[in-house]
Design a protein around this motif. Structure first.
Motif, mmCIF file in Angstrom:
data_model
loop_
_atom_site.group_PDB
_atom_site.id
_atom_site.type_symbol
_atom_site.label_atom_id
_atom_site.label_comp_id
_atom_site.label_asym_id
_atom_site.label_seq_id
_atom_site.Cartn_x
_atom_site.Cartn_y
_atom_site.Cartn_z
ATOM 1 N N GLU A 129 0.874 -1.229 0.019
ATOM 2 C CA GLU A 129 0.152 -0.025 -0.172
ATOM 3 C C GLU A 129 0.990 1.257 0.009
ATOM 4 O O GLU A 129 1.820 1.493 0.719
ATOM 5 C CB GLU A 129 -1.031 -0.159 1.238
ATOM 6 C CG GLU A 129 -1.880 0.919 1.178
ATOM 7 C CD GLU A 129 -2.946 0.937 2.440
ATOM 8 O OE1 GLU A 129 -2.801 2.114 3.301
ATOM 9 O OE2 GLU A 129 -3.535 -0.010 2.681
ATOM 10 N N ASN B 223 1.163 5.235 0.119
ATOM 11 C CA ASN B 223 0.753 6.424 0.950
ATOM 12 C C ASN B 223 1.668 7.567 0.423
ATOM 13 O O ASN B 223 2.825 7.634 0.591
ATOM 14 C CB ASN B 223 0.634 6.473 2.321
ATOM 15 C CG ASN B 223 -0.637 5.719 2.783
ATOM 16 O OD1 ASN B 223 -1.711 5.383 2.236
ATOM 17 N ND2 ASN B 223 -0.352 4.928 3.760
ATOM 18 N N VAL B 224 1.056 8.835 -0.145
ATOM 19 C CA VAL B 224 2.239 10.013 -0.255
ATOM 20 C C VAL B 224 1.402 10.919 0.447
ATOM 21 O O VAL B 224 0.558 11.554 0.397
ATOM 22 C CB VAL B 224 1.713 10.258 -1.972
ATOM 23 C CG1 VAL B 224 2.488 11.577 -2.387
ATOM 24 C CG2 VAL B 224 2.012 9.179 -2.752
ATOM 25 N N LEU B 225 2.523 11.332 1.338
ATOM 26 C CA LEU B 225 2.295 12.588 2.193
ATOM 27 C C LEU B 225 3.218 13.823 1.955
ATOM 28 O O LEU B 225 4.440 13.539 1.172
ATOM 29 C CB LEU B 225 2.771 12.173 3.547
ATOM 30 C CG LEU B 225 2.021 10.757 3.992
ATOM 31 C CD1 LEU B 225 2.324 10.537 5.558
ATOM 32 C CD2 LEU B 225 0.544 11.321 4.063
ATOM 33 N N SER B 226 2.840 14.791 2.248
ATOM 34 C CA SER B 226 3.741 16.155 2.067
ATOM 35 C C SER B 226 4.587 16.106 3.347
ATOM 36 O O SER B 226 4.497 15.421 4.115
ATOM 37 C CB SER B 226 2.797 17.283 1.937
ATOM 38 O OG SER B 226 2.253 17.676 3.209
ATOM 39 N N GLY C 189 2.847 16.265 6.541
ATOM 40 C CA GLY C 189 2.020 15.041 6.732
ATOM 41 C C GLY C 189 0.774 14.972 6.253
ATOM 42 O O GLY C 189 -0.122 14.260 6.667
ATOM 43 N N GLU C 190 0.282 15.897 5.488
ATOM 44 C CA GLU C 190 -0.931 15.877 4.782
ATOM 45 C C GLU C 190 -0.897 14.882 3.481
ATOM 46 O O GLU C 190 0.016 14.782 3.111
ATOM 47 C CB GLU C 190 -1.124 17.338 4.246
ATOM 48 C CG GLU C 190 -1.548 18.425 5.075
ATOM 49 C CD GLU C 190 -1.708 19.687 4.402
ATOM 50 O OE1 GLU C 190 -2.234 19.816 3.169
ATOM 51 O OE2 GLU C 190 -1.315 20.720 4.675
ATOM 52 N N LYS C 191 -2.010 14.243 3.431
ATOM 53 C CA LYS C 191 -2.206 13.422 2.531
ATOM 54 C C LYS C 191 -2.341 13.924 1.027
ATOM 55 O O LYS C 191 -3.167 14.837 0.908
ATOM 56 C CB LYS C 191 -3.352 12.357 2.700
ATOM 57 C CG LYS C 191 -3.314 11.238 3.641
ATOM 58 C CD LYS C 191 -4.232 10.245 3.562
ATOM 59 C CE LYS C 191 -3.871 9.216 4.500
ATOM 60 N NZ LYS C 191 -5.078 8.248 4.469
ATOM 61 N N LEU C 192 -1.548 13.506 0.006
ATOM 62 C CA LEU C 192 -1.739 14.202 -1.216
ATOM 63 C C LEU C 192 -2.354 13.153 -2.045
ATOM 64 O O LEU C 192 -3.032 13.711 -3.195
ATOM 65 C CB LEU C 192 -0.166 14.347 -1.624
ATOM 66 C CG LEU C 192 0.764 15.351 -1.072
ATOM 67 C CD1 LEU C 192 1.993 15.417 -1.596
ATOM 68 C CD2 LEU C 192 0.094 16.680 -1.016
ATOM 69 N N ARG C 193 -2.433 11.963 -2.083
ATOM 70 C CA ARG C 193 -3.383 11.185 -2.646
ATOM 71 C C ARG C 193 -3.819 9.935 -1.636
ATOM 72 O O ARG C 193 -3.206 9.754 -0.692
ATOM 73 C CB ARG C 193 -2.118 10.189 -3.925
ATOM 74 C CG ARG C 193 -2.033 11.092 -5.043
ATOM 75 C CD ARG C 193 -1.555 10.197 -6.023
ATOM 76 N NE ARG C 193 -0.175 10.761 -6.343
ATOM 77 C CZ ARG C 193 0.483 10.040 -6.840
ATOM 78 N NH1 ARG C 193 0.530 8.717 -7.029
ATOM 79 N NH2 ARG C 193 1.691 10.387 -7.201
ATOM 80 N N GLU C 194 -4.763 9.290 -2.132
ATOM 81 C CA GLU C 194 -5.376 8.204 -1.476
ATOM 82 C C GLU C 194 -4.499 6.883 -1.704
ATOM 83 O O GLU C 194 -3.789 6.911 -2.533
ATOM 84 C CB GLU C 194 -6.752 7.849 -2.093
ATOM 85 C CG GLU C 194 -7.883 8.992 -1.665
ATOM 86 C CD GLU C 194 -7.961 9.291 -0.096
ATOM 87 O OE1 GLU C 194 -7.989 8.228 0.619
ATOM 88 O OE2 GLU C 194 -8.037 10.253 0.125
ATOM 89 N N PRO C 195 -4.323 5.951 -0.596
ATOM 90 C CA PRO C 195 -3.522 4.899 -0.826
ATOM 91 C C PRO C 195 -3.875 4.104 -2.022
ATOM 92 O O PRO C 195 -5.193 4.012 -2.539
ATOM 93 C CB PRO C 195 -4.250 4.106 0.401
ATOM 94 C CG PRO C 195 -4.675 5.037 1.253
ATOM 95 C CD PRO C 195 -5.419 6.026 0.525
#
Length: 95
Positions: free
Chosen positions: A78, A80-83, A86-92
């Motif tokens: 899985e 996960n792309v985070l900035s 710590g904000e999610k940039l894309r969904e898993p």
């Protein structure tokens, strides 16, 4: 007279480290390169078979060995792309 010996050393160094390796590489390319991939001479093949023994035939039955896909299960990954914050940039994403 000192300049001549320095120039001679430089010329000898160029000859030794550039001309000689290039000549050897060309000789290998020109003389041994065309022999790559051709069948070896019969005499060499016979000597090799005497020393190593006759080669054993490979199994031709493909049913006896499992396929590569059947041996292992694919990994579950899985992503996960985070900035940096710590904000999610894309969904898993499932791979």
């Amino acid at each position: 007279m000192n300049a001549m010996s320095t120039a001679g050393k430089v010329a000898f160094g160029i000859f030794k480290w550039i001309v000689v390796p290039c000549a050897l590489a060309y000789a290998g390319y020109a003389f041994y390169g065309p022999m790559i991939g051709k069948e070896p001479p019969k005499a060499l093949t016979q000597i090799t078979e005497k020393v190593t023994g006759t080669p054993k035939p490979m199994p031709t039955d493909t049913q006896a060995q499992p396929k590569e896909e059947e041996k292992f299960m694919p990994p579950e990954v899985e992503v996960n792309v985070l900035s940096r914050d710590g904000e999610k940039l894309r969904e898993p994403t499932q791979l």
